[in-house]
Motif scaffolding. Structure first.
Motif, PDB file in Angstrom:
ATOM      1  N   GLU A   1     -18.748  -2.624  -3.551  1.00  0.00           N
ATOM      2  CA  GLU A   1     -18.163  -1.361  -3.042  1.00  0.00           C
ATOM      3  C   GLU A   1     -18.977  -0.502  -2.151  1.00  0.00           C
ATOM      4  OE1 GLU A   1     -16.477  -2.231  -7.281  1.00  0.00           O
ATOM      5  OE2 GLU A   1     -18.735  -2.282  -6.179  1.00  0.00           O
ATOM      6  N   ASP A   2     -20.368  -0.947  -2.020  1.00  0.00           N
ATOM      7  CA  ASP A   2     -21.096  -0.247  -0.956  1.00  0.00           C
ATOM      8  C   ASP A   2     -21.152  -0.957   0.330  1.00  0.00           C
ATOM      9  OD1 ASP A   2     -21.833   1.838  -2.764  1.00  0.00           O
ATOM     10  OD2 ASP A   2     -23.520   0.537  -3.658  1.00  0.00           O
TER      11      ASP A   2
ATOM     12  N   LEU B   1      -7.767  -4.099  -4.761  1.00  0.00           N
ATOM     13  CA  LEU B   1      -7.350  -5.235  -5.663  1.00  0.00           C
ATOM     14  C   LEU B   1      -7.301  -6.663  -4.688  1.00  0.00           C
ATOM     15  CD1 LEU B   1      -4.141  -3.899  -6.555  1.00  0.00           C
ATOM     16  CD2 LEU B   1      -6.267  -3.629  -7.775  1.00  0.00           C
ATOM     17  N   SER B   2      -7.816  -7.735  -5.663  1.00  0.00           N
ATOM     18  CA  SER B   2      -7.798  -8.736  -4.785  1.00  0.00           C
ATOM     19  C   SER B   2      -6.367  -9.676  -4.794  1.00  0.00           C
ATOM     20  CB  SER B   2      -8.811  -9.847  -5.100  1.00  0.00           C
ATOM     21  OG  SER B   2      -8.657 -10.149  -6.661  1.00  0.00           O
TER      22      SER B   2
ATOM     23  N   ILE C   1     -14.939   4.159  -6.409  1.00  0.00           N
ATOM     24  CA  ILE C   1     -14.391   3.035  -5.874  1.00  0.00           C
ATOM     25  C   ILE C   1     -14.591   1.911  -6.537  1.00  0.00           C
ATOM     26  CG2 ILE C   1     -14.245   1.631  -3.779  1.00  0.00           C
ATOM     27  CD1 ILE C   1     -15.122   4.054  -2.161  1.00  0.00           C
ATOM     28  N   TYR C   2     -13.702   1.084  -6.935  1.00  0.00           N
ATOM     29  CA  TYR C   2     -13.903  -0.187  -7.985  1.00  0.00           C
ATOM     30  C   TYR C   2     -13.088  -1.368  -7.359  1.00  0.00           C
ATOM     31  CZ  TYR C   2     -15.221   3.645 -10.814  1.00  0.00           C
ATOM     32  OH  TYR C   2     -15.935   5.057 -11.360  1.00  0.00           O
ATOM     33  N   ASN C   3     -13.900  -2.499  -7.208  1.00  0.00           N
ATOM     34  CA  ASN C   3     -13.198  -3.843  -6.963  1.00  0.00           C
ATOM     35  C   ASN C   3     -12.524  -4.221  -8.320  1.00  0.00           C
ATOM     36  OD1 ASN C   3     -14.145  -3.723  -4.024  1.00  0.00           O
ATOM     37  ND2 ASN C   3     -16.114  -4.739  -4.825  1.00  0.00           N
TER      38      ASN C   3
ATOM     39  N   ARG D   1     -19.357  -3.232 -10.756  1.00  0.00           N
ATOM     40  CA  ARG D   1     -19.517  -1.852 -10.806  1.00  0.00           C
ATOM     41  C   ARG D   1     -18.407  -1.552 -12.139  1.00  0.00           C
ATOM     42  NH1 ARG D   1     -18.629   2.321  -5.946  1.00  0.00           N
ATOM     43  NH2 ARG D   1     -20.609   1.496  -5.631  1.00  0.00           N
ATOM     44  N   LEU D   2     -17.278  -2.245 -11.965  1.00  0.00           N
ATOM     45  CA  LEU D   2     -16.237  -1.951 -13.103  1.00  0.00           C
ATOM     46  C   LEU D   2     -16.617  -2.447 -14.536  1.00  0.00           C
ATOM     47  CD1 LEU D   2     -13.521  -0.696 -13.776  1.00  0.00           C
ATOM     48  CD2 LEU D   2     -12.632  -2.889 -13.137  1.00  0.00           C
TER      49      LEU D   2
END
Length: 297
Positions: free
Chosen positions: A119-120, A156-157, A208-210, A263-264
């Motif tokens: 996310e960075d 989202l992927s 922010i989260y993947n 991160r999530l």
């Protein structure tokens, strides 16, 4: 929670299905009256919304909404809700709003030659649709800062799940094993999108989260694994360079990266379907691979 899902499509219906099954009040919008029954089957109170105006019925629903999920894709004119609401209108329409989720895409990172991103990572979108997503993210971040409402951006992927997966493509003859050297993609089960949204929303968690699986891999491997589970021969491999593809399909292969979900996970979220092998086995064993409306929660 009283949740409003703008754009209750494939992911939105999964989010609504999960939240309504755990006792939350959920409403969602659709552009078509013909699709309203599908939303009801997911526990979502359907509301018509064409993106241009707020009807009296929709306005009444918004008055008690605590959680907003925005799933409508932006266009060249920006995010439709940002255009329609603005700061003052958002506060007036949803005075009880406590949290916003914006569903974005890992496409905002662009191409990294197969390297890992998180996310960075500096955003470097390649396609026009990803450029529009970056602009929409920035607009929502600015709005959240001005209004003081916590905002979670879920990147989202590639989305798949019941009714939308390699089994379906194999059964209808559209599956292809395109091979591009060193190309990998991440993917995500739609149920995990719903789970992550609920997890973050219940905690009013900003950031922010993947939202993506653990195992980026070549796309042809997923097709081969699905064929193995079905007990059929996979389609032959095709070179990406010589394959006939639509411009949009070809553009996806212009972005090559491995996306981290650390991160999530660090917040305590556990993915139900962390890799494509386990996930495909689940879809096939449960017989839910061709059931888009399956109540999987």
């Amino acid at each position: 929670m009283h949740v409003m899902i703008f754009g209750a499509g494939y992911s939105g219906k999964a989010i609504g299905r999960l939240l309504s099954s755990t006792g939350h009040r959920v409403a969602g919008t659709t552009r078509s009256s013909e699709k309203q029954s599908a939303l009801r089957e997911c526990g979502i109170a359907p509301l018509l919304f064409d993106g241009s105006e707020i009807s009296p019925t929709l306005k009444a629903e918004l008055a008690t909404v605590t959680h907003l999920v925005q799933s409508i894709a932006p266009g060249r004119d920006g995010d439709p809700l940002i255009r329609l609401f603005g700061e003052n209108e958002l506060k007036a329409l949803m005075p009880k709003l406590e949290w916003i989720a914006y569903l974005s895409t890992v496409g905002v990172y662009g191409d990294h030659g197969g390297a890992w991103v998180d996310e960075d990572t500096v955003l470097n979108p390649v396609s026009q649709r990803s450029v529009e997503r970056v602009e929409a993210e920035m607009s929502w971040q600015a709005l959240a800062e001005r209004t003081g409402v916590p905002l979670a951006i879920l990147r989202l992927s590639g989305i798949y799940g019941p009714g939308r997966n390699a089994f379906v493509n194999l059964s209808n003859g559209t599956a292809r094993r395109l091979v591009k050297k060193d190309q990998v993609f991440n993917r995500i089960r739609v149920e995990d999108i719903a789970g992550a949204t609920a997890f973050l929303g219940e905690r009013l968690q900003p950031g922010i989260y993947n939202v993506t699986d653990d195992e980026p891999c070549p796309p042809q491997d997923v097709v081969a694994e699905a064929a193995r589970l079905m007990g059929i021969a996979p389609p032959p491999e095709q070179s990406f360079e010589t394959a006939e593809l639509t411009p949009m399909a070809r553009s996806f292969y212009g972005e090559n990266k491995r996306v981290s979900n650390r991160r999530l996970k660090a917040l305590g979220f556990a993915f139900s379907h962390p890799d494509y092998r386990q996930s495909l086995q689940d879809l096939w064993s449960n017989g839910t691979w061709n059931k888009a409306g399956h109540r999987a929660f």
